[in-house]
Design a protein around this motif. Structure first.
Motif, PDB file in Angstrom:
ATOM      1  N   UNK A  51      -6.036   2.348  -1.416  1.00  0.00           N
ATOM      2  CA  UNK A  51      -5.776   2.544  -2.844  1.00  0.00           C
ATOM      3  C   UNK A  51      -5.375   1.212  -3.448  1.00  0.00           C
ATOM      4  N   UNK A  52      -5.973   0.898  -4.585  1.00  0.00           N
ATOM      5  CA  UNK A  52      -5.596  -0.288  -5.351  1.00  0.00           C
ATOM      6  C   UNK A  52      -4.895   0.169  -6.608  1.00  0.00           C
ATOM      7  N   UNK A  53      -3.803  -0.469  -6.929  1.00  0.00           N
ATOM      8  CA  UNK A  53      -3.090  -0.190  -8.166  1.00  0.00           C
ATOM      9  C   UNK A  53      -3.147  -1.463  -8.995  1.00  0.00           C
ATOM     10  N   UNK A  54      -3.716  -1.343 -10.180  1.00  0.00           N
ATOM     11  CA  UNK A  54      -3.837  -2.491 -11.075  1.00  0.00           C
ATOM     12  C   UNK A  54      -2.851  -2.302 -12.209  1.00  0.00           C
ATOM     13  N   UNK A  55      -1.955  -3.278 -12.336  1.00  0.00           N
ATOM     14  CA  UNK A  55      -0.919  -3.231 -13.362  1.00  0.00           C
ATOM     15  C   UNK A  55      -0.815  -4.608 -13.996  1.00  0.00           C
ATOM     16  N   UNK A  56      -1.190  -4.684 -15.248  1.00  0.00           N
ATOM     17  CA  UNK A  56      -1.180  -5.949 -15.995  1.00  0.00           C
ATOM     18  C   UNK A  56      -1.999  -6.982 -15.229  1.00  0.00           C
ATOM     19  N   UNK A  57      -1.367  -8.039 -14.730  1.00  0.00           N
ATOM     20  CA  UNK A  57      -2.092  -9.099 -14.023  1.00  0.00           C
ATOM     21  C   UNK A  57      -1.899  -9.019 -12.515  1.00  0.00           C
ATOM     22  N   UNK A  58      -1.533  -7.843 -11.992  1.00  0.00           N
ATOM     23  CA  UNK A  58      -1.300  -7.684 -10.554  1.00  0.00           C
ATOM     24  C   UNK A  58      -2.275  -6.680  -9.945  1.00  0.00           C
ATOM     25  N   UNK A  59      -2.730  -6.990  -8.736  1.00  0.00           N
ATOM     26  CA  UNK A  59      -3.556  -6.094  -7.937  1.00  0.00           C
ATOM     27  C   UNK A  59      -2.730  -5.744  -6.703  1.00  0.00           C
ATOM     28  N   UNK A  60      -2.331  -4.489  -6.590  1.00  0.00           N
ATOM     29  CA  UNK A  60      -1.457  -4.049  -5.508  1.00  0.00           C
ATOM     30  C   UNK A  60      -2.271  -3.202  -4.541  1.00  0.00           C
ATOM     31  N   UNK A  61      -2.262  -3.578  -3.262  1.00  0.00           N
ATOM     32  CA  UNK A  61      -2.968  -2.837  -2.223  1.00  0.00           C
ATOM     33  C   UNK A  61      -1.997  -1.867  -1.597  1.00  0.00           C
ATOM     34  N   UNK A  62      -2.400  -0.593  -1.573  1.00  0.00           N
ATOM     35  CA  UNK A  62      -1.555   0.455  -1.008  1.00  0.00           C
ATOM     36  C   UNK A  62      -2.341   1.127   0.115  1.00  0.00           C
ATOM     37  N   UNK A  63      -1.881   0.939   1.354  1.00  0.00           N
ATOM     38  CA  UNK A  63      -2.594   1.506   2.496  1.00  0.00           C
ATOM     39  C   UNK A  63      -1.609   2.213   3.411  1.00  0.00           C
ATOM     40  N   UNK A  64      -2.042   3.326   3.912  1.00  0.00           N
ATOM     41  CA  UNK A  64      -1.245   4.087   4.867  1.00  0.00           C
ATOM     42  C   UNK A  64      -1.994   4.082   6.192  1.00  0.00           C
ATOM     43  N   UNK A  65      -1.351   3.655   7.235  1.00  0.00           N
ATOM     44  CA  UNK A  65      -1.995   3.579   8.540  1.00  0.00           C
ATOM     45  C   UNK A  65      -1.354   4.603   9.468  1.00  0.00           C
ATOM     46  N   UNK A  66      -2.053   5.716   9.729  1.00  0.00           N
ATOM     47  CA  UNK A  66      -1.492   6.682  10.671  1.00  0.00           C
ATOM     48  C   UNK A  66      -1.538   6.110  12.090  1.00  0.00           C
ATOM     49  N   UNK A  67      -0.460   6.258  12.779  1.00  0.00           N
ATOM     50  CA  UNK A  67      -0.375   5.716  14.126  1.00  0.00           C
ATOM     51  C   UNK A  67       0.217   6.762  15.051  1.00  0.00           C
TER      52      UNK A  67
END
Length: 74
Positions: A51-67
């Motif tokens: 999932x990418x979250x774009x807020x103003x001038x930021x690109x935030x990567x959101x990842x969940x890694x099941x282990x």
């Protein structure tokens, strides 16, 4: 995928007003593409959707890694 988020609640997160959510599949090289530009995320996420979250001038990567690991106790 583009979902505008106006105080959007997503599982455990509350996103600020004006944030947009995108989904990208990570390439074998560990890169994703956004806005015509490549961004390196991680080779360990290759083949997974993040999932990418774009807020103003930021690109935030959101990842969940099941282990799940299991060890034999001797």
């Amino acid at each position: 995928m583009n979902i505008p988020a106006n105080s959007h609640k997503s599982e455990n997160a509350i996103l600020p007003e004006g944030a947009n959510i995108f989904s990208r599949k990570v390439a074998r090289s560990g890169h994703i593409s956004y806005g015509g530009r490549p961004y390196f995320v991680s080779k360990s996420l290759a083949g997974r959707y993040i999932r990418l979250i774009v807020l103003a001038d930021r690109l935030i990567v959101d990842a969940s890694i099941p282990l799940h690991k299991e060890y034999q106790l001797v």
